[in-house]
Design an enzyme around this catalytic site. Structure first.
Site, PDB file in Angstrom:
ATOM      1  CG  ASP A 130      -7.391  18.292 100.218  1.00 10.25           C
ATOM      2  OD1 ASP A 130      -7.770  18.635 101.360  1.00 10.25           O
ATOM      3  OD2 ASP A 130      -8.024  18.556  99.176  1.00 10.25           O
ATOM      4  CB  SER A 159     -12.837  22.297 105.510  1.00  6.48           C
ATOM      5  OG  SER A 159     -13.132  20.988 105.082  1.00  6.48           O
ATOM      6  CG  ASP A 217     -14.032  21.448 101.019  1.00  8.06           C
ATOM      7  OD1 ASP A 217     -13.155  22.092 101.619  1.00  8.06           O
ATOM      8  OD2 ASP A 217     -13.766  20.606 100.130  1.00  8.06           O
ATOM      9  NE  ARG A 270      -8.034  17.451 106.032  1.00  4.34           N
ATOM     10  CZ  ARG A 270      -8.006  17.677 104.716  1.00  4.34           C
ATOM     11  NH1 ARG A 270      -9.066  17.449 103.958  1.00  4.34           N
ATOM     12  NH2 ARG A 270      -6.887  18.122 104.149  1.00  4.34           N
ATOM     13  CE  LYS A 308     -14.285  16.476 103.013  1.00  6.47           C
ATOM     14  NZ  LYS A 308     -13.519  15.577 102.103  1.00  6.47           N
ATOM     15  CG  ASP A 341     -15.354  14.479  99.158  1.00  4.01           C
ATOM     16  OD1 ASP A 341     -15.102  15.548  98.569  1.00  4.01           O
ATOM     17  OD2 ASP A 341     -14.936  14.221 100.298  1.00  4.01           O
ATOM     18  CG  ASP A 342     -16.915  18.849  95.041  1.00  5.27           C
ATOM     19  OD1 ASP A 342     -18.096  19.043  94.701  1.00  5.27           O
ATOM     20  OD2 ASP A 342     -16.048  19.742  95.014  1.00  5.27           O
TER      21      ASP A 342
END
Length: 424
Positions: free
Chosen positions: A219, A190, A158, A215, A156, A80-81
């Site tokens: 969150d 997202s 964002d 999404r 993924k 992830d980030d």
């Protein structure tokens, strides 16, 4: 003990199919994602065991295999980030932080693949990621090729530091570039979430032709309040969300937080059951080194996972809500003619300290086959007998807990053989 009965006929619904060009994620993706548990911890000097580093991801990959998660269906491990360097390379490519990922992302992906897992990547459509690292905007073609060269299987994307009004073009453009690399990559978006925040109504029909999952709400945090708010959103907006979901294109309520700090045992079972009913992607975000055995058992429950992974790919529907009690139904296989089996979740949102008795006639859950249904409780595998449409199923549900059953249609007419109500 409070009693709640359900009145009225509820029809089983059929979701329309939306094809996705990459042909991936025919059932909801399953895996492990770093964000909720480990966030943007980059302090490997003072917290070397928990910082975002290749060491952490390699260890989680090892545990996913050795502790049975891969065998249970969790086959993706994803960044992830905060994995990035703050600067691109001289040639304009993304690069990992050299201190925390000294061997680079290609080496980490190779290690993950060697364990029999797929490798997931995080990036952001904007100029920066949410954590302030380089985003893909103005570098879409370069970054898509980089991901393919690294051996990425899941992306993924964002939406921080981007204009939501431009996402209807930007996200599809990047999805097309991913496909053009020739490497299959599941595409997690997202896009809808950021548009909803700005008052833009997402076009889910279009989004479903571009993204494998997306999404569309807040969150998740490590709390029952957060889980509850997500369940509310999916129930309150189900008429819009259910038609959008199906094989290859899924609504994503966010990560499973089971095994962390914020959920009780009953609440953990409730999240697992509800994410299964919602046909949600199942991404754990938990420290697999320290997870308690009872929480591990919830995450690996084969009956509940089978409901989530059912090949029909129909997102479940809330059919009853009153006095803190909800009933959700998800059509599943096997079928008999036009009649289907179903999973039913009895969710008790009450917190007044006493279990609640909940009853429903099978016909009120849309189960109308005269052949009858074998009813099995999902978490403990208890067989509850054969029920027919006019029979009433009664369960006892703990506060902030769930009882989940599967009603499997019988191939020929069965004699009624009911057992006592279930509960803990």
């Amino acid at each position: 003990m409070m009693s709640v009965s359900v009145i009225g006929l509820i029809c089983i619904w059929v979701c329309g199919a939306i094809a996705l060009e990459n042909g991936l994620a025919r059932t909801p993706p399953m895996g492990w994602l770093a964000w909720e548990r480990f966030r943007c911890n980059t302090d490997c000097t003072n917290d070397p065991e928990n910082c975002i580093s290749e060491k952490l991801f390699m260890k989680m990959a090892d545990l996913m295999v050795s502790e049975g998660y891969l065998s249970a269906g969790y086959n993706i491990i994803s960044l992830d980030d905060c994995w990035l360097s703050h600067n691109r390379s001289k040639s304009g490519q993304l690069q990992a932080d050299p201190n925390r990922f000294p061997n680079g992302i290609k080496a980490l992906a190779d290690y993950v693949h060697s364990r029999g897992l797929y490798f997931g990547m995080y990036e952001d459509y904007g100029t920066l990621t949410c954590g302030g690292y380089p985003g893909i905007l103005n570098h879409l073609e370069t970054d898509a090729k980089t991901f393919a060269d690294w051996g990425v299987d899941y992306v993924k994307l964002d939406g921080c530091y981007a204009d939501p009004s431009e996402m209807d073009k930007g996200y599809p453009d990047f999805g097309a570039l991913l496909n053009q690399t020739g490497r299959p990559m599941v595409y997690s978006c997202s896009w809808p979430d950021y548009q909803i925040e700005k008052g833009i109504q997402p076009n889910y029909t279009f989004i479903g032709t571009v993204c494998n999952l997306w999404r569309n709400f807040d969150d998740i945090d490590d709390s029952w309040a957060s889980v509850s708010s997500i369940i509310d959103y999916y129930g309150d907006n189900q008429d819009t969300l259910i038609p959008a979901a199906g094989p290859g294109h899924w609504n994503d309520p966010d990560m499973l937080i089971i095994g962390n700090f914020g959920l009780s045992y009953d609440q953990s079972r409730a999240q697992m059951a509800m994410w299964a009913i919602l046909a949600s992607p199942l991404f754990m975000s938990v420290d697999l080194r320290t997870i308690r055995p009872e929480m591990k058992a919830i995450l690996q429950n084969k009956n509940v996972i089978a409901v989530n992974q059912d090949e029909l790919g129909i997102q479940g529907k809330r059919i009853f809500k009153k006095s803190g009690v909800e009933i959700w139904v998800k059509p599943v296989q096997p079928s008999l003619g036009n009649n289907r089996s179903a999973a039913i979740a009895f969710l008790n949102r009450r917190t007044d300290g006493t279990p609640t008795r909940v009853s429903i006639a099978l016909s009120d859950a849309g189960l109308t086959s005269t052949s009858g249904y074998k009813v099995q409780e999902m978490f403990d595998g208890l067989n509850l007998g054969i029920y027919h449409p006019d029979n009433t199923l009664t369960v006892v549900v703990n506060p902030s807990g769930v009882v989940m059953v599967k009603c499997t249609i019988q191939k020929k007419k069965s004699i009624v053989s009911k057992k006592k109500l279930i509960g803990r």
